[in-house]
Design a protein around this motif. Structure first.
Motif, PDB file in Angstrom:
ATOM      1  N   GLY A 147       0.821  -1.212   0.000  1.00  0.00           N
ATOM      2  CA  GLY A 147       0.000   0.000   0.000  1.00  0.00           C
ATOM      3  C   GLY A 147       0.852   1.258   0.000  1.00  0.00           C
ATOM      4  N   CYS A 148       1.883   1.261   0.832  1.00  0.00           N
ATOM      5  CA  CYS A 148       2.794   2.413   0.879  1.00  0.00           C
ATOM      6  C   CYS A 148       3.583   2.549  -0.418  1.00  0.00           C
ATOM      7  N   ALA A 149       4.007   1.431  -0.981  1.00  0.00           N
ATOM      8  CA  ALA A 149       4.736   1.481  -2.249  1.00  0.00           C
ATOM      9  C   ALA A 149       3.845   2.037  -3.354  1.00  0.00           C
ATOM     10  N   GLY A 150       2.593   1.615  -3.386  1.00  0.00           N
ATOM     11  CA  GLY A 150       1.649   2.135  -4.380  1.00  0.00           C
ATOM     12  C   GLY A 150       1.382   3.620  -4.191  1.00  0.00           C
ATOM     13  N   GLY A 151       1.245   4.045  -2.937  1.00  0.00           N
ATOM     14  CA  GLY A 151       1.029   5.470  -2.656  1.00  0.00           C
ATOM     15  C   GLY A 151       2.205   6.319  -3.087  1.00  0.00           C
ATOM     16  N   ALA A 152       3.412   5.857  -2.804  1.00  0.00           N
ATOM     17  CA  ALA A 152       4.608   6.600  -3.211  1.00  0.00           C
ATOM     18  C   ALA A 152       4.714   6.664  -4.733  1.00  0.00           C
ATOM     19  N   LEU A 153       4.380   5.566  -5.396  1.00  0.00           N
ATOM     20  CA  LEU A 153       4.397   5.550  -6.861  1.00  0.00           C
ATOM     21  C   LEU A 153       3.373   6.522  -7.437  1.00  0.00           C
ATOM     22  N   MET A 154       2.201   6.600  -6.834  1.00  0.00           N
ATOM     23  CA  MET A 154       1.171   7.531  -7.310  1.00  0.00           C
ATOM     24  C   MET A 154       1.617   8.987  -7.148  1.00  0.00           C
ATOM     25  N   ILE A 155       2.299   9.291  -6.056  1.00  0.00           N
ATOM     26  CA  ILE A 155       2.816  10.650  -5.858  1.00  0.00           C
ATOM     27  C   ILE A 155       3.838  10.981  -6.926  1.00  0.00           C
ATOM     28  N   ILE A 156       4.727  10.040  -7.236  1.00  0.00           N
ATOM     29  CA  ILE A 156       5.737  10.268  -8.271  1.00  0.00           C
ATOM     30  C   ILE A 156       5.079  10.501  -9.620  1.00  0.00           C
ATOM     31  N   MET A 157       4.092   9.689  -9.952  1.00  0.00           N
ATOM     32  CA  MET A 157       3.403   9.831 -11.239  1.00  0.00           C
ATOM     33  C   MET A 157       2.633  11.150 -11.311  1.00  0.00           C
ATOM     34  N   TYR A 158       1.997  11.560 -10.229  1.00  0.00           N
ATOM     35  CA  TYR A 158       1.246  12.818 -10.199  1.00  0.00           C
ATOM     36  C   TYR A 158       2.179  14.011 -10.408  1.00  0.00           C
ATOM     37  N   ARG A 159       3.314  14.010  -9.714  1.00  0.00           N
ATOM     38  CA  ARG A 159       4.255  15.123  -9.852  1.00  0.00           C
ATOM     39  C   ARG A 159       4.832  15.185 -11.260  1.00  0.00           C
ATOM     40  N   LYS A 160       5.099  14.016 -11.869  1.00  0.00           N
ATOM     41  CA  LYS A 160       5.610  13.988 -13.235  1.00  0.00           C
ATOM     42  C   LYS A 160       4.570  14.527 -14.209  1.00  0.00           C
ATOM     43  N   PHE A 161       3.308  14.152 -14.013  1.00  0.00           N
ATOM     44  CA  PHE A 161       2.214  14.638 -14.850  1.00  0.00           C
ATOM     45  C   PHE A 161       2.066  16.152 -14.729  1.00  0.00           C
ATOM     46  N   LYS A 162       2.128  16.670 -13.509  1.00  0.00           N
ATOM     47  CA  LYS A 162       2.010  18.118 -13.299  1.00  0.00           C
ATOM     48  C   LYS A 162       3.185  18.857 -13.929  1.00  0.00           C
ATOM     49  N   ARG A 163       4.379  18.293 -13.833  1.00  0.00           N
ATOM     50  CA  ARG A 163       5.557  18.928 -14.415  1.00  0.00           C
ATOM     51  C   ARG A 163       5.430  19.021 -15.930  1.00  0.00           C
ATOM     52  N   LYS A 164       4.894  17.953 -16.567  1.00  0.00           N
ATOM     53  CA  LYS A 164       4.689  17.969 -18.012  1.00  0.00           C
ATOM     54  C   LYS A 164       3.644  19.002 -18.397  1.00  0.00           C
ATOM     55  N   GLN A 165       2.591  19.134 -17.595  1.00  0.00           N
ATOM     56  CA  GLN A 165       1.553  20.131 -17.884  1.00  0.00           C
ATOM     57  C   GLN A 165       2.136  21.542 -17.810  1.00  0.00           C
ATOM     58  N   GLU A 166       2.995  21.794 -16.817  1.00  0.00           N
ATOM     59  CA  GLU A 166       3.608  23.113 -16.681  1.00  0.00           C
ATOM     60  C   GLU A 166       4.532  23.421 -17.855  1.00  0.00           C
ATOM     61  N   GLU A 167       5.246  22.410 -18.356  1.00  0.00           N
ATOM     62  CA  GLU A 167       6.131  22.618 -19.495  1.00  0.00           C
ATOM     63  C   GLU A 167       5.348  22.930 -20.760  1.00  0.00           C
ATOM     64  N   LYS A 168       4.200  22.298 -20.936  1.00  0.00           N
ATOM     65  CA  LYS A 168       3.368  22.553 -22.110  1.00  0.00           C
ATOM     66  C   LYS A 168       2.756  23.944 -22.051  1.00  0.00           C
ATOM     67  N   ALA A 169       2.451  24.417 -20.853  1.00  0.00           N
ATOM     68  CA  ALA A 169       1.823  25.735 -20.702  1.00  0.00           C
ATOM     69  C   ALA A 169       2.817  26.861 -20.991  1.00  0.00           C
ATOM     70  N   ASP A 170       4.097  26.613 -20.796  1.00  0.00           N
ATOM     71  CA  ASP A 170       5.105  27.669 -21.028  1.00  0.00           C
ATOM     72  C   ASP A 170       5.409  27.860 -22.454  1.00  0.00           C
TER      73      ASP A 170
END
Length: 61
Positions: free
Chosen positions: A38-61
């Protein structure tokens, strides 16, 4: 929001490490605990969310 995710991720990694060595549930074989996965899955979801947000910010610039 980023600081909160980093703190939550660190908390999950600490719990995951302790669960892996069997500190919380000594009767279950270490590494196979549902708490660990459960903790491993939660940590993986946080990593994926941050990567997704970073890509969105790069596209907006």
């Amino acid at each position: 929001m980023t600081k909160k995710l980093e703190i939550l991720g660190l908390f999950l990694v600490v719990i995951m490490s302790l669960s892996f060595v069997g500190a919380f549930q000594p009767t279950v074989e270490p590494g196979l605990s549902p708490l660990f996965w459960g903790c491993a899955g939660g940590a993986l979801m946080i990593i994926m969310y941050r990567k997704f947000k970073r890509k969105q910010e790069e596209k907006a610039d």
